[in-house]
Design a protein around this motif. Structure first.
Motif, mmCIF file in Angstrom:
data_model
loop_
_atom_site.group_PDB
_atom_site.id
_atom_site.type_symbol
_atom_site.label_atom_id
_atom_site.label_comp_id
_atom_site.label_asym_id
_atom_site.label_seq_id
_atom_site.Cartn_x
_atom_site.Cartn_y
_atom_site.Cartn_z
ATOM 1 N N MET A 1 14.320 -4.180 -45.242
ATOM 2 C CA MET A 1 13.153 -4.329 -46.095
ATOM 3 C C MET A 1 12.414 -2.881 -45.242
ATOM 4 O O MET A 1 12.586 -2.295 -44.268
ATOM 5 C CB MET A 1 12.746 -5.646 -45.413
ATOM 6 N N ALA A 2 11.736 -2.425 -46.599
ATOM 7 C CA ALA A 2 10.490 -1.368 -45.969
ATOM 8 C C ALA A 2 9.900 -1.845 -44.703
ATOM 9 O O ALA A 2 9.056 -2.649 -45.042
ATOM 10 C CB ALA A 2 9.845 -0.506 -47.367
ATOM 11 N N ASP A 3 9.732 -0.749 -44.229
ATOM 12 C CA ASP A 3 8.444 -1.054 -43.231
ATOM 13 C C ASP A 3 6.884 -1.048 -43.498
ATOM 14 O O ASP A 3 6.941 -1.228 -45.021
ATOM 15 C CB ASP A 3 7.787 0.360 -42.456
ATOM 16 N N ASN A 4 6.053 -1.738 -42.711
ATOM 17 C CA ASN A 4 4.207 -1.739 -43.687
ATOM 18 C C ASN A 4 3.753 -1.348 -42.395
ATOM 19 O O ASN A 4 4.541 -0.194 -41.848
ATOM 20 C CB ASN A 4 5.008 -3.269 -42.560
ATOM 21 N N THR A 247 6.268 -13.406 -36.145
ATOM 22 C CA THR A 247 6.322 -13.274 -37.425
ATOM 23 C C THR A 247 7.411 -12.918 -37.236
ATOM 24 O O THR A 247 7.885 -12.330 -38.477
ATOM 25 C CB THR A 247 5.346 -13.348 -38.066
ATOM 26 N N GLY A 248 7.577 -11.761 -36.219
ATOM 27 C CA GLY A 248 9.230 -10.970 -36.024
ATOM 28 C C GLY A 248 8.608 -9.803 -37.191
ATOM 29 O O GLY A 248 9.795 -9.046 -37.710
ATOM 30 N N GLN A 249 6.955 -9.367 -37.457
ATOM 31 C CA GLN A 249 7.036 -8.304 -38.270
ATOM 32 C C GLN A 249 6.897 -6.825 -37.203
ATOM 33 O O GLN A 249 7.232 -5.809 -38.203
ATOM 34 C CB GLN A 249 6.225 -7.800 -38.956
ATOM 35 N N LEU A 250 6.907 -6.762 -36.168
ATOM 36 C CA LEU A 250 6.175 -5.979 -35.219
ATOM 37 C C LEU A 250 7.052 -5.239 -34.800
ATOM 38 O O LEU A 250 6.529 -3.743 -35.460
ATOM 39 C CB LEU A 250 5.359 -6.570 -33.882
ATOM 40 N N HIS A 251 8.350 -5.507 -35.205
ATOM 41 C CA HIS A 251 8.747 -3.814 -34.882
ATOM 42 C C HIS A 251 9.657 -3.359 -36.276
ATOM 43 O O HIS A 251 9.451 -1.827 -36.157
ATOM 44 C CB HIS A 251 10.857 -4.560 -34.896
ATOM 45 N N ARG A 252 8.718 -3.858 -36.936
ATOM 46 C CA ARG A 252 9.355 -2.731 -38.349
ATOM 47 C C ARG A 252 7.615 -3.062 -39.500
ATOM 48 O O ARG A 252 7.769 -2.662 -40.260
ATOM 49 C CB ARG A 252 10.100 -3.581 -39.793
ATOM 50 N N THR A 253 6.237 -2.719 -38.394
ATOM 51 C CA THR A 253 5.273 -2.226 -38.676
ATOM 52 C C THR A 253 4.369 -1.220 -37.870
ATOM 53 O O THR A 253 4.149 -1.134 -37.091
ATOM 54 C CB THR A 253 3.804 -3.672 -38.801
ATOM 55 N N VAL A 287 -0.826 5.910 -32.633
ATOM 56 C CA VAL A 287 0.012 5.525 -33.987
ATOM 57 C C VAL A 287 1.128 4.769 -33.675
ATOM 58 O O VAL A 287 1.868 5.544 -32.428
ATOM 59 C CB VAL A 287 0.619 6.816 -35.169
ATOM 60 N N ARG A 288 1.485 3.690 -33.546
ATOM 61 C CA ARG A 288 2.194 3.120 -33.367
ATOM 62 C C ARG A 288 3.395 2.589 -34.178
ATOM 63 O O ARG A 288 3.252 2.537 -35.112
ATOM 64 C CB ARG A 288 2.060 1.171 -32.239
ATOM 65 N N GLY A 289 4.666 3.211 -33.945
ATOM 66 C CA GLY A 289 5.506 2.685 -34.958
ATOM 67 C C GLY A 289 6.876 2.487 -35.184
ATOM 68 O O GLY A 289 7.359 3.012 -33.627
ATOM 69 N N PRO A 290 7.836 2.132 -35.999
ATOM 70 C CA PRO A 290 9.137 1.858 -35.960
ATOM 71 C C PRO A 290 10.223 3.571 -34.886
ATOM 72 O O PRO A 290 9.607 4.100 -35.634
ATOM 73 C CB PRO A 290 10.156 1.365 -36.687
ATOM 74 N N GLY A 291 10.528 3.634 -34.130
ATOM 75 C CA GLY A 291 11.547 4.760 -33.739
ATOM 76 C C GLY A 291 10.418 6.060 -32.743
ATOM 77 O O GLY A 291 10.740 6.895 -32.425
#
Length: 416
Positions: A1-4, A247-253, A287-291
């Motif tokens: 799923m694409a990132d938010n 909701t399990g979304q933080l890691h892809r937002t 900025v906070r984001g995946p990786g």
């Protein structure tokens, strides 16, 4: 799923106040990259928000006053924004909070591209919910309503996506009305910055030299109000992050925290914003984001970089259809390598007739409508107390003139 993607755009927040927001500092700033050299495209609420939404500098979008919404719509600028482009890529979109100054002239307006629209209107408690205007008890109630609807939006996307959302609180804009929980948090806080009521103003433009000193007690009260309101915002951001985590979304937002402009509280005998000094033109930028590897960066960033970065995250070509004034941060954010980033940056005020060039440690300001200039070495003089009046500024003036007459790819080429 694409990132938010989530943008948090505060209102009149100085860089220096970010550290007072303990939960935001711990859960967002320390988990992401904090940029020490983030700037407003124009340090004034409405024009800055137009730049954020379109990745156009003010000389490009032409909205030079704080009654921004009417000319923005009249020119059709609302038909090509980050929202219209990212929604076309399959993202659900939502706007929650303050949108753009002047929205009260068209309070039932819903901007193109937004699937969910909860925009506060003016400062008297009105809120536009998908085109229907509601009146709440106060502006604070309207802000809380918008934040609540954002959390609902996030929960609804627990198992769906991707989404792009903007949260625009009216904090810490005056008048300052913190909740009872926080209204005494900073009682008696001191206010004594080095540039307060600057003694020697002979290095400043002629119109500044005769400004009277400002009342320290009044400036201290404003500072206190800002800090106390920011504690309410700290609570709201904490709740938003908690929803994303549960909701399990933080890691892809991807989360971007900026302000529309900074704020002067007596530095150089100035009050509020619109001016080219660090306290006004500089903004918090996180900025906070995946990786993303947490840290601090000195890369030169502008609000116009937000749109191309969001589009890049969505897998879109930011320049498709119209070349943007900003550039995508996605690559450097992922690698931590900013060596190929811009070397110089434009900040301007097309209403007051000045433009600033930031390059290395230098800040050159051309008051082109008045025929005056300033040049500061921010490494040696971070509080901008002594303009280098004996310097040869011809190179600075030439580069700045070309930047403020360019847009898109041509402007970005000049930044290198």
């Amino acid at each position: 799923m694409a990132d938010n993607v989530l943008w948090i755009i505060t209102d009149d927040q100085m860089r220096s106040t970010l550290r007072t927001m303990d939960r935001t500092w711990r859960r967002l700033v320390q988990k992401g990259v904090r940029f020490r050299r983030g700037y407003a495209a124009m340090p004034w609420c409405g024009p800055a928000r137009a730049s954020i939404l379109t990745s156009r500098y003010p000389h490009d979008h032409g909205c030079s006053t704080n009654m921004t919404h009417p000319p923005f719509v009249e020119q059709g600028l609302d038909r090509d924004t980050v929202a219209t482009r990212i929604r076309a890529a399959g993202y659900d979109t939502g706007y929650f909070g303050k949108y753009m100054n002047g929205l009260g002239t068209d309070s039932g307006y819903v901007a193109p591209g937004w699937g969910r629209w909860v925009a506060t209107v003016g400062n008297d408690g009105k809120v536009n919910v998908d085109g229907r205007v509601r009146r709440l008890d106060s502006q604070q109630a309207a802000d809380r309503f918008a934040a609540d609807r954002l959390r609902r939006f996030l929960r609804r996307h627990r198992d769906t996506g991707p989404w792009f959302a903007v949260y625009g609180p009216s904090i810490p804009h005056d008048p300052y009305t913190p909740t009872p929980e926080h209204r005494d948090d900073f009682d008696g806080v001191e206010w004594d910055p080095p540039a307060f009521n600057e003694t020697d103003m002979t290095d400043k433009p002629s119109w500044l030299r005769e400004l009277p000193p400002l009342d320290r007690a009044r400036m201290r009260r404003v500072f206190e109000g800002k800090l106390e309101e920011l504690q309410d915002l700290d609570d709201e951001i904490d709740r938003i992050l908690a929803v994303l985590w549960r909701t399990g979304q933080l890691h892809r937002t991807w989360i971007f925290l900026v302000s529309d402009n900074g704020y002067l509280l007596g530095e150089h005998r100035l009050f509020r914003k619109e001016q080219p000094y660090e306290e006004s033109a500089g903004i918090p930028f996180v900025v906070r984001g995946p990786g993303v590897t947490p840290g601090v960066s000195d890369a030169l960033l502008s609000q116009v970089d937000l749109m191309p970065t969001a589009l890049d995250i969505a897998g879109l070509d930011p320049d498709a259809g119209r070349a943007l004034d900003g550039r995508s941060m996605l690559g450097p954010l992922r690698t931590g390598d900013w060596s190929d980033w811009r070397r110089r940056l434009l900040v301007e005020n097309t209403n007051l007739g000045w433009a600033m060039l930031r390059e290395d440690d230098g800040a050159y300001v051309d008051h082109h409508e008045r025929g005056e200039w300033e040049l500061y070495d921010l490494a040696a003089d971070p509080h901008q107390l002594a303009s280098r009046r004996d310097a040869d500024v011809s190179r600075w003036a030439d580069r700045l003139a070309r930047l403020r007459q360019s847009n898109g790819l041509a402007l970005r080429t000049l930044e290198r």
